[in-house]
Scaffold this motif. Structure first.
Motif, PDB file in Angstrom:
ATOM      1  N   UNK A  93      -3.608  10.866   1.698  1.00 38.06           N
ATOM      2  CA  UNK A  93      -3.922  11.366   3.043  1.00 38.06           C
ATOM      3  C   UNK A  93      -3.938  12.890   3.019  1.00 38.06           C
ATOM      4  N   UNK A  94      -4.999  13.446   3.580  1.00 39.70           N
ATOM      5  CA  UNK A  94      -5.197  14.888   3.496  1.00 39.70           C
ATOM      6  C   UNK A  94      -4.314  15.631   4.505  1.00 39.70           C
ATOM      7  N   UNK A  95      -3.431  16.460   3.981  1.00 42.26           N
ATOM      8  CA  UNK A  95      -2.639  17.379   4.805  1.00 42.26           C
ATOM      9  C   UNK A  95      -2.993  18.784   4.309  1.00 42.26           C
ATOM     10  N   UNK A 136       5.096  10.399  11.912  1.00 43.23           N
ATOM     11  CA  UNK A 136       5.972   9.718  12.872  1.00 43.23           C
ATOM     12  C   UNK A 136       5.556  10.037  14.311  1.00 43.23           C
ATOM     13  N   UNK A 137       5.380  11.337  14.594  1.00 37.67           N
ATOM     14  CA  UNK A 137       5.021  11.727  15.957  1.00 37.67           C
ATOM     15  C   UNK A 137       3.641  11.199  16.339  1.00 37.67           C
ATOM     16  N   UNK A 138       2.717  11.217  15.386  1.00 31.87           N
ATOM     17  CA  UNK A 138       1.365  10.691  15.631  1.00 31.87           C
ATOM     18  C   UNK A 138       1.404   9.197  15.926  1.00 31.87           C
ATOM     19  N   UNK A 193       0.851  -1.197   0.000  1.00 29.42           N
ATOM     20  CA  UNK A 193       0.000   0.000   0.000  1.00 29.42           C
ATOM     21  C   UNK A 193       0.884   1.245   0.000  1.00 29.42           C
ATOM     22  N   UNK A 194       0.589   2.154  -0.913  1.00 29.13           N
ATOM     23  CA  UNK A 194       1.379   3.389  -1.005  1.00 29.13           C
ATOM     24  C   UNK A 194       0.522   4.567  -0.538  1.00 29.13           C
ATOM     25  N   UNK A 195       0.960   5.202   0.533  1.00 27.90           N
ATOM     26  CA  UNK A 195       0.251   6.383   1.051  1.00 27.90           C
ATOM     27  C   UNK A 195       1.074   7.626   0.723  1.00 27.90           C
ATOM     28  N   UNK A 196       0.384   8.749   0.601  1.00 29.90           N
ATOM     29  CA  UNK A 196       1.099   9.991   0.253  1.00 29.90           C
ATOM     30  C   UNK A 196       0.235  11.186   0.652  1.00 29.90           C
ATOM     31  N   UNK A 197       0.893  12.321   0.940  1.00 29.61           N
ATOM     32  CA  UNK A 197       0.123  13.499   1.346  1.00 29.61           C
ATOM     33  C   UNK A 197      -0.478  14.206   0.129  1.00 29.61           C
ATOM     34  N   UNK A 198      -1.685  14.732   0.318  1.00 30.43           N
ATOM     35  CA  UNK A 198      -2.298  15.588  -0.708  1.00 30.43           C
ATOM     36  C   UNK A 198      -2.888  16.801   0.007  1.00 30.43           C
ATOM     37  N   UNK A 215      -5.858  11.804  11.939  1.00 36.50           N
ATOM     38  CA  UNK A 215      -6.543  10.948  10.953  1.00 36.50           C
ATOM     39  C   UNK A 215      -5.523  10.164  10.121  1.00 36.50           C
ATOM     40  N   UNK A 216      -4.465  10.868   9.718  1.00 33.55           N
ATOM     41  CA  UNK A 216      -3.442  10.201   8.882  1.00 33.55           C
ATOM     42  C   UNK A 216      -2.795   9.061   9.667  1.00 33.55           C
TER      43      UNK A 216
END
Ligand SMILES: C[S@@+](CC[C@H](N)C(=O)[O-])C[C@H]1O[C@@H](n2cnc3c(N)ncnc32)[C@H](O)[C@@H]1O
Length: 255
Positions: free
Chosen positions: A74-76, A124-126, A43-48, A91-92
């Motif tokens: 993932x919504x940023x 990472x922190x989340x 699975x590839x996740x990425x910010x949008x 959420x992310x």
């Protein structure tokens, strides 16, 4: 021996998440490790910034994202409102941890390096705060600063030079103080997030006679990359993906 700061994925085929630096811009700047992690992922996740957009990190890595790979944008959001930002980070992290606990090998793509003003740091922190048992690995990438210096054949720091990397301040007074300190300490300054601030940064540099000492880099690694001397750039609003390198002096002994 103390506890490691982040768990290392001992086997690449076990569920976990890798935060992977890509680019900036140029896909050929991905490390071998980055490509390996993407290829081995399920699975590839990425910010949008909006869910109907592809996202720059995903675009850069698209060569290695096969069609059958699951995708998770993932919504940023590009907002300043604290509660919206915090909720987006939570959420992310929740979605990524869910995927890992469902057996996925996840990569989260991030433009440039994963530790420098990076969306991956919020992930990472989340994850650390909410899912400390979730295995996380970080794969460093090439920073936009290094890529800009290389593209311009511009030595970033040598000998006793210092390097100050920071987001462009919001006011000219702060930048004036930084420039004066930098001159005193032979400090090279890398101003990130220049964008719209260029409209007042350029006149300030002109007043200080520093335009000749500054290099402007925009969309480094992309087909429309622009790398020029600051003096040659109009004082108009620039892309968010732009930065400025300012060197006010050179060491005495150089070739
Ligand atoms: C959120 S930070 C991301 C930094 C990134 N993690 C890195 O390692 O370079 C975004 C800022 O990085 C700089 N940046 C990112 N990509 C760039 C590029 N391709 N060309 C020029 N500057 C870039 C810009 O100053 C932009 O405002």
């Amino acid at each position: 021996m103390g506890t490691p700061l982040v768990s290392n994925c001992s086997s690449d085929l076990t569920p976990g998440i890798a935060l992977v630096g890509v680019g900036p811009g140029d896909p050929s700047l991905l490390t071998l490790r980055a490509v390996q992690k993407i290829e081995q992922s399920t699975l590839v996740a990425y910010p949008v910034s909006r869910l109907d957009r592809e996202g720059m990190a995903a675009n850069i890595a698209s060569t290695w994202i096969s069609n059958e790979k699951k995708r998770l944008p993932l919504l940023f959001p590009m907002v300043k409102e604290v509660e919206s930002l915090k909720q987006a980070w939570i959420d992310a992290s929740d979605q990524l941890a869910d995927a890992v606990f469902n057996g996925e090998r996840v990569v989260f793509l991030c433009q440039g390096d994963v530790s420098l003003f990076a969306s991956s740091s919020y992930v990472l922190l989340g994850l650390k705060a909410r899912y400390p048992e979730c295995p996380v690995e970080l794969v460093p990438g090439v920073t936009a600063i290094s890529a800009a210096a290389a593209a311009a054949a511009w030595p970033l720091t040598i000998q006793q030079d210092q390097l100050l990397v920071l987001p462009t301040p919001d006011d000219s007074k702060t930048l004036e103080i930084l420039l004066a300190d930098a001159f005193r300490w032979k400090r090279v300054i890398a101003l990130m997030k220049l964008g719209h601030r260029w409209t007042w940064v350029k006149p300030l540099l002109a007043r200080k006679n520093l335009l000749d000492d500054a290099l402007f880099a925009q969309k480094v690694g992309w087909p429309d990359q622009k790398i020029i001397k600051a003096i040659d750039l109009d004082e108009t609003v620039q892309s968010y993906f732009s930065l400025l390198l300012i060197r006010q002096s050179w060491p005495e002994i150089i070739p």
